[in-house]
Motif scaffolding. Structure first.
Motif, PDB file in Angstrom:
ATOM      1  N   GLN A 105      61.655   7.681 -73.566  1.00 53.20           N
ATOM      2  CA  GLN A 105      62.782   8.604 -73.672  1.00 53.20           C
ATOM      3  C   GLN A 105      63.112   8.903 -75.134  1.00 53.20           C
ATOM      4  O   GLN A 105      63.437  10.043 -75.498  1.00 53.20           O
ATOM      5  CB  GLN A 105      64.004   8.015 -72.974  1.00 53.20           C
ATOM      6  N   ARG A 106      63.035   7.881 -75.960  1.00 48.69           N
ATOM      7  CA  ARG A 106      63.305   8.079 -77.379  1.00 48.69           C
ATOM      8  C   ARG A 106      62.302   9.049 -77.996  1.00 48.69           C
ATOM      9  O   ARG A 106      62.677   9.945 -78.773  1.00 48.69           O
ATOM     10  CB  ARG A 106      63.260   6.731 -78.099  1.00 48.69           C
ATOM     11  N   ASP A 107      61.005   8.876 -77.648  1.00 49.32           N
ATOM     12  CA  ASP A 107      59.985   9.784 -78.186  1.00 49.32           C
ATOM     13  C   ASP A 107      60.231  11.218 -77.727  1.00 49.32           C
ATOM     14  O   ASP A 107      60.086  12.178 -78.504  1.00 49.32           O
ATOM     15  CB  ASP A 107      58.601   9.315 -77.750  1.00 49.32           C
ATOM     16  N   ALA A 108      60.611  11.350 -76.434  1.00 50.38           N
ATOM     17  CA  ALA A 108      60.849  12.705 -75.924  1.00 50.38           C
ATOM     18  C   ALA A 108      62.038  13.360 -76.629  1.00 50.38           C
ATOM     19  O   ALA A 108      61.984  14.542 -77.006  1.00 50.38           O
ATOM     20  CB  ALA A 108      61.092  12.647 -74.409  1.00 50.38           C
ATOM     21  N   LEU A 109      63.110  12.583 -76.813  1.00 52.39           N
ATOM     22  CA  LEU A 109      64.280  13.139 -77.504  1.00 52.39           C
ATOM     23  C   LEU A 109      63.980  13.440 -78.968  1.00 52.39           C
ATOM     24  O   LEU A 109      64.496  14.405 -79.543  1.00 52.39           O
ATOM     25  CB  LEU A 109      65.449  12.164 -77.389  1.00 52.39           C
ATOM     26  N   THR A 110      63.129  12.609 -79.577  1.00 53.61           N
ATOM     27  CA  THR A 110      62.753  12.860 -80.971  1.00 53.61           C
ATOM     28  C   THR A 110      61.990  14.180 -81.099  1.00 53.61           C
ATOM     29  O   THR A 110      62.239  14.982 -82.022  1.00 53.61           O
ATOM     30  CB  THR A 110      61.902  11.705 -81.510  1.00 53.61           C
ATOM     31  N   ASP A 142      71.590  13.119 -81.226  1.00 51.90           N
ATOM     32  CA  ASP A 142      71.808  11.849 -81.935  1.00 51.90           C
ATOM     33  C   ASP A 142      72.559  10.796 -81.113  1.00 51.90           C
ATOM     34  O   ASP A 142      72.178   9.621 -81.121  1.00 51.90           O
ATOM     35  CB  ASP A 142      72.542  12.116 -83.246  1.00 51.90           C
ATOM     36  N   PRO A 143      73.645  11.152 -80.398  1.00 50.56           N
ATOM     37  CA  PRO A 143      74.318  10.100 -79.614  1.00 50.56           C
ATOM     38  C   PRO A 143      73.415   9.442 -78.591  1.00 50.56           C
ATOM     39  O   PRO A 143      73.441   8.218 -78.414  1.00 50.56           O
ATOM     40  CB  PRO A 143      75.473  10.864 -78.937  1.00 50.56           C
ATOM     41  N   ARG A 144      72.599  10.262 -77.949  1.00 51.95           N
ATOM     42  CA  ARG A 144      71.683   9.689 -76.960  1.00 51.95           C
ATOM     43  C   ARG A 144      70.633   8.813 -77.633  1.00 51.95           C
ATOM     44  O   ARG A 144      70.260   7.748 -77.107  1.00 51.95           O
ATOM     45  CB  ARG A 144      71.020  10.819 -76.169  1.00 51.95           C
ATOM     46  N   ALA A 189      68.490   3.448 -78.831  1.00 49.15           N
ATOM     47  CA  ALA A 189      68.154   2.412 -79.820  1.00 49.15           C
ATOM     48  C   ALA A 189      68.921   1.127 -79.534  1.00 49.15           C
ATOM     49  O   ALA A 189      68.369   0.017 -79.638  1.00 49.15           O
ATOM     50  CB  ALA A 189      68.466   2.921 -81.220  1.00 49.15           C
ATOM     51  N   HIS A 190      70.187   1.265 -79.160  1.00 42.91           N
ATOM     52  CA  HIS A 190      70.974   0.080 -78.811  1.00 42.91           C
ATOM     53  C   HIS A 190      70.396  -0.612 -77.580  1.00 42.91           C
ATOM     54  O   HIS A 190      70.296  -1.852 -77.533  1.00 42.91           O
ATOM     55  CB  HIS A 190      72.418   0.496 -78.562  1.00 42.91           C
TER      56      HIS A 190
END
Length: 612
Positions: free
Chosen positions: A411-416, A435-437, A442-443
C-alpha cells in the motif's frame, strides 16, 4: 372426428368436460407447486445440515488432516447439491407453475366466450321453435273455427224457417273464418320454412363452429399439459450433470484421504521436542560406607544430622509449597564422615531438588492454566505449550505478521507512486492529501516490525533452548567453575527429568558432575557438604542478572511481580519449562516467565550451566 358433427346434441356434457379439464390443470399446478416446496425445504435442510457440521473457527486445526479436509469438501459439495435442488424449485416455479397459472386464466376466459356463444345460439333456436309452435297452434285454431263457421252456415242455409238475412250473415262469418285460416296457414308455412332454415344453420353451421373452437381449446389444453409434464422431467434432467459433478467431487474428496500423511501430521501436531528420559541408575545400598539419609527418607535421622543454622538463614529460602523442617539441629559430624555422606547422598539431593522444582512449576503452570481458562485467553508468547509446539505457533505468528507488513508496504508503494503522479500532474490531485495515509502506514509498519521482533526474540529463545539429539540421545551440560575446570559429563540422575505441566522437563543446575564410565560420584571441591545437606534452607547463589522487558503481576503462588525495566538477580536458569527463578532482595524471590526478562548470565558464577 369433429365435436360439431358427432356431439351436436351434447352441449351440456361438453360444458362439464371442459370445466373438468380446467380443474385438472389447476390440480396439476398445485401438485407442481407442492413439489417445488418440497425441493425448497429439502435444499434448506441440506444447507442447514452442511452449515451445522462446517468447522468452527476454534476447530481450524482440523484442516491439517486429509480426512477432515475430505469431510469438509463433502460438506461443500453437499451445499452445492442443495443449491441444485433450489434451482429445480425455481425452474418449476417459473417454467411450469407461472405458465400454467397464466394459461388457466386464459383458457377460462376462452371457454366462457365459446359456451356463451353456444348458449346464445341455443336460446335463439329454442325461441324460434316456440314461435313456430305458436304459429302452428294459431293455424290449428283458425282451421277449427273455419270448420265450425262453415257447418253453422250450412245448417242455417238448410233451415226454411231462417230468414235470408241470417243466412247471409252466417255465410259471411264462414268466409271470414276461412280467410283467417288461410292467413294462419300462410304464416305458419312461412315461419316453418324460416325455422327450418335457422335450425339447419344452427346444427350444421353455428354449433359445429362453436364446438370446433371448444375442441381446439381442449386439444391445446391437453398439449399444454403434455409440455408441462415434459418440462417437469426436463427440470430434473438439466441439473443431473451438475449433481453428478457434486457427487464426483465427493468421491474425489474421499479418494484424497491419505492415512500416512495424517499419521505424520499427528507427529507434527503433538511433537513436544523433548527427548525421552534416560535409564534410571542403579543405587547400591549394599556399600559398606556410611550413608547419610536422603531428603526423601521418611525417618527423622535427617533432622539429627543437620547442623544448626541461624534464623536469618532459615527465612531466606523461599521454596514454594514446601514446609520447612523445624527440628533442632545438632553439631556437625567429622569431616571424613561428611565427605562419605556427600559421595552417597549427592544424587538423591539433586533428584529431590529437581522433584521440588518440577512440583512447584507444575502447580505454578496449573494455576496459570486455570487462570487463562477463566479469562478465556492464553499467554501471548505461547509459553503454556511445549517447546516444539510453541516454536510452530511463534513461527506461524511471525509469518502472519510478515504478511501484514508486506501488505502495508504494498500500500505504501502504491501511494508513493500515486503521490509521484500527483506531483507531476497537479491537476489530477493534491500530493499532500496522500501524506496522512503514508504516515499512518509507516506507523503501522513500525508497530508490526516491533511485534515481529518480539515474537522473533521468543522464537530464538525457544530454538536456542530446545535439546539437540546426540549420538547417545542423552542431554549433556558444561559446568563452569571458579576454582578448577572439570570436563562436562552426562548427568545420570533419572529423577532430574521431572515433567512440567506442559510436558516439559526440569533439570536442576548441578555444581557437581558424575562420571558415567566409572559410575562414581565426584564431589565438587568448590562446595562444602553443608550446602548440600541443607539445600532446603540455604539461599541459592546468584548466577547472573536480568532486566524485565515487560511487567508481570505474579498472581500465582511461587511467582514474583516485576515491573518493566527492573533489574533482578538470577538464581536458577530456565530448564526448558519457560520459567526463571529470580531474587529481588534477601526476602523476595520467585519465578517469572523467561520471555518477560532478558537474562545476562555470569559464566564464572558458581552453579551456572550451559545446555548443549
Amino acid at each position: 372426428m369433429s365435436w360439431g358433427t358427432e356431439l351436436w346434441d351434447q352441449f351440456d356434457n361438453l360444458e362439464k368436460h371442459t370445466q373438468w379439464g380446467i380443474d385438472f390443470v389447476e390440480k396439476y399446478t398445485k401438485f407442481v407447486k407442492e413439489r417445488s416446496e418440497i425441493e425448497l425445504n429439502y435444499a434448506r435442510q441440506m444447507r442447514n445440515l452442511s452449515k451445522k457440521y462446517q468447522p468452527k473457527k476454534k476447530d481450524e486445526d482440523e484442516n491439517k488432516y486429509t480426512w477432515c479436509r475430505a469431510f469438509h469438501s463433502t460438506l461443500n459439495e453437499l451445499n452445492d447439491y442443495a443449491g441444485q435442488h433450489e434451482v429445480i424449485a425455481e425452474n418449476m416455479m417459473s417454467q411450469i407453475i407461472a405458465e400454467l397459472t397464466r394459461y388457466s386464466q386464459e383458457i377460462k376466459t376462452e371457454r366462457k366466450t365459446h359456451f356463451h356463444d353456444g348458449r346464445k345460439a341455443q336460446q335463439h333456436i329454442e325461441a324460434g321453435w316456440k314461435q313456430l309452435e305458436s304459429c302452428k297452434r294459431k293455424f290449428e285454431r283458425d282451421c277449427k273455427e273455419a270448420d265450425r263457421a262453415q257447418q253453422y252456415f250450412e245448417k242455417m242455409d238448410a233451415d226454411i224457417n231462417v230468414t235470408k238475412a241470417d243466412v247471409e250473415k252466417a255465410r259471411q262469418q264462414a268466409q271470414m273464418r276461412h280467410q283467417m285460416a288461410s292467413d294462419s296457414k300462410s304464416e305458419y308455412s312461412s315461419y316453418l320454412q324460416k325455422f327450418n332454415q335457422e335450425q339447419n344453420e344452427h346444427y350444421y353451421t353455428i354449433i359445429p363452429n362453436i364446438f370446433q373452437k371448444i375442441q381446439a381449446m381442449e386439444e391445446k389444453r391437453i398439449e399444454r399439459m403434455g409440455e408441462s409434464l415434459k418440462t417437469f422431467a426436463e427440470v430434473d434432467r438439466q441439473i443431473l450433470p451438475i449433481i453428478g459433478k457434486c457427487l464426483d467431487g465427493m468421491t474425489q474428496a474421499a479418494e484424497s484421504i491419505e492415512s500416512k500423511t495424517d499419521s505424520s501430521q499427528v507427529i507434527e501436531s503433538y511433537k513436544s521436542g523433548f527427548e525421552p528420559p534416560g535409564d534410571v541408575e542403579f543405587e547400591d545400598y549394599g556399600q559398606a560406607m556410611k550413608r547419610t539419609v536422603s531428603e526423601t527418607s521418611l525417618t527423622n535421622s535427617r533432622s539429627e544430622n543437620k547442623p544448626e543454622r541461624s534464623s536469618k538463614s532459615k527465612t531466606k529460602t523461599l521454596w514454594p509449597f514446601i514446609k520447612k523442617n523445624k527440628t533442632p539441629k545438632q553439631c556437625k559430624e567429622p569431616l571424613s564422615h561428611r565427605f562419605n555422606d556427600l559421595m552417597t547422598s549427592k544424587p538423591r539431593m539433586q533428584c529431590l531438588r529437581s522433584l521440588r522444582r518440577g512440583l512447584s512449576l507444575k502447580l505454578l503452570s496449573l494455576n496459570a492454566h486455570v487462570r487463562n481458562l477463566i479469562e478465556g485467553s492464553n499467554p501471548e508468547d505461547f509459553s503454556h505449550l511445549p517447546p516444539e509446539q510453541r516454536r510452530k505457533k511463534l513461527q506461524a505468528k511471525i509469518d502472519d505478521i510478515n504478511k501484514d507488513i508486506q501488505k502495508e508496504m504494498d500500500q505504501r508503494d502504491a501511494l508513493t507512486k500515486m503521490k509521484e503522479v500527483y506531483i507531476k500532474n497537479p491537476q489530477m490531485g493534491d500530493p499532500n492529501s496522500v501524506d496522512p495515509r503514508l504516515a499512518e502506514i509507516a506507523h503501522n509498519i513500525e508497530k508490526l516490525q516491533v511485534e515481529a521482533q518480539k515474537f522473533e526474540g521468543w522464537l530464538a529463545e525457544v530454538e536456542g533452548r530446545m535439546p539437540v539429539k546426540s549420538d547417545t540421545s542423552r542431554r549433556t551440560s558444561t559446568v563452569y567453575e571458579t576454582q578448577n575446570s572439570t570436563p562436562p559429563t552426562n548427568n545420570n540422575c533419572a529423577q532430574d527429568r521431572e515433567s512440567s505441566p506442559d510436558g516439559s522437563y526440569t533439570e536442576e543446575p548441578s555444581s557437581e558432575v558424575q562420571t558415567s564410565n566409572e559410575s562414581k560420584v565426584q564431589p565438587e571441591t568448590a562446595e562444602s557438604g553443608d550446602e548440600f545437606d541443607d539445600a532446603e534452607e540455604d539461599m541459592l547463589p546468584t548466577i547472573g542478572t536480568c532486566k524485565a522487558l515487560y511487567p508481570f503481576e505474579g498472581h500465582n503462588e511461587g511467582t514474583i511481580a516485576i515491573t518493566e525495566g527492573e533489574l533482578l538477580y538470577v538464581i536458577e536458569e530456565d530448564k526448558g519449562d519457560g520459567w526463571t527463578r529470580v531474587r529481588r532482595n534477601e526476602e523476595e524471590e520467585g519465578y517469572v516467565p523467561t520471555s518477560y526478562v532478558e537474562v545476562f548470565l555470569d559464566s564464572n558464577a558458581k552453579g551456572a550451566i550451559t545446555y548443549i
